[in-house]
Design a protein around this motif. Sequence first.
Motif, mmCIF file in Angstrom:
data_model
loop_
_atom_site.group_PDB
_atom_site.id
_atom_site.type_symbol
_atom_site.label_atom_id
_atom_site.label_comp_id
_atom_site.label_asym_id
_atom_site.label_seq_id
_atom_site.Cartn_x
_atom_site.Cartn_y
_atom_site.Cartn_z
ATOM 1 N N VAL A 108 16.755 3.572 14.505
ATOM 2 C CA VAL A 108 15.601 2.835 14.001
ATOM 3 C C VAL A 108 15.824 1.325 14.117
ATOM 4 N N ILE A 109 17.049 0.878 14.011
ATOM 5 C CA ILE A 109 17.347 -0.558 14.108
ATOM 6 C C ILE A 109 17.110 -1.066 15.524
ATOM 7 N N SER A 110 17.572 -0.320 16.524
ATOM 8 C CA SER A 110 17.386 -0.779 17.907
ATOM 9 C C SER A 110 15.901 -0.758 18.289
ATOM 10 N N TRP A 111 15.158 0.252 17.840
ATOM 11 C CA TRP A 111 13.718 0.292 18.116
ATOM 12 C C TRP A 111 13.015 -0.877 17.434
ATOM 13 N N THR A 112 13.348 -1.125 16.182
ATOM 14 C CA THR A 112 12.721 -2.224 15.439
ATOM 15 C C THR A 112 13.041 -3.558 16.096
#
Length: 127
Positions: A23-27
């Motif tokens: 979720v961090i890389s997508w965000t």
Amino acid sequence: MHGKCGSLLDAREVFDGMPERNVISWTAMILAYDSSEQAETALGFTQMQWTNIQPNHFTLSAIIYAIGRVASLEKRLEVHAQAVRRGLQSDLFVGNAFVDVYVKCGSMEDGLHVFDAMLQQDVVMLA
């Protein structure tokens, strides 16, 4: 880091080469594209759900701000419904983003409704 420095090509290359995304890389990619005034591309990253990664309140906030830049009523309603389903509609980050977007899109009534429904408001909301 590449996205924050404005190097979207490098950021995308790193992202595409990641064996596992979270979720961090997508965000981070949503924020990078949106801050580079490529909100439409940022919104393309909402496909993260198709990879079984669920957006958190930071992700939804980033998506909401990008929606505000493209003034997409349909997408705004879709993401608002998603926030409600996830129980994030009263989250401070998500609420701030929705109020901002609704007001910028000329819907003071919807912005006020979101504001009133929030469990807490902060100085940003009251300014």
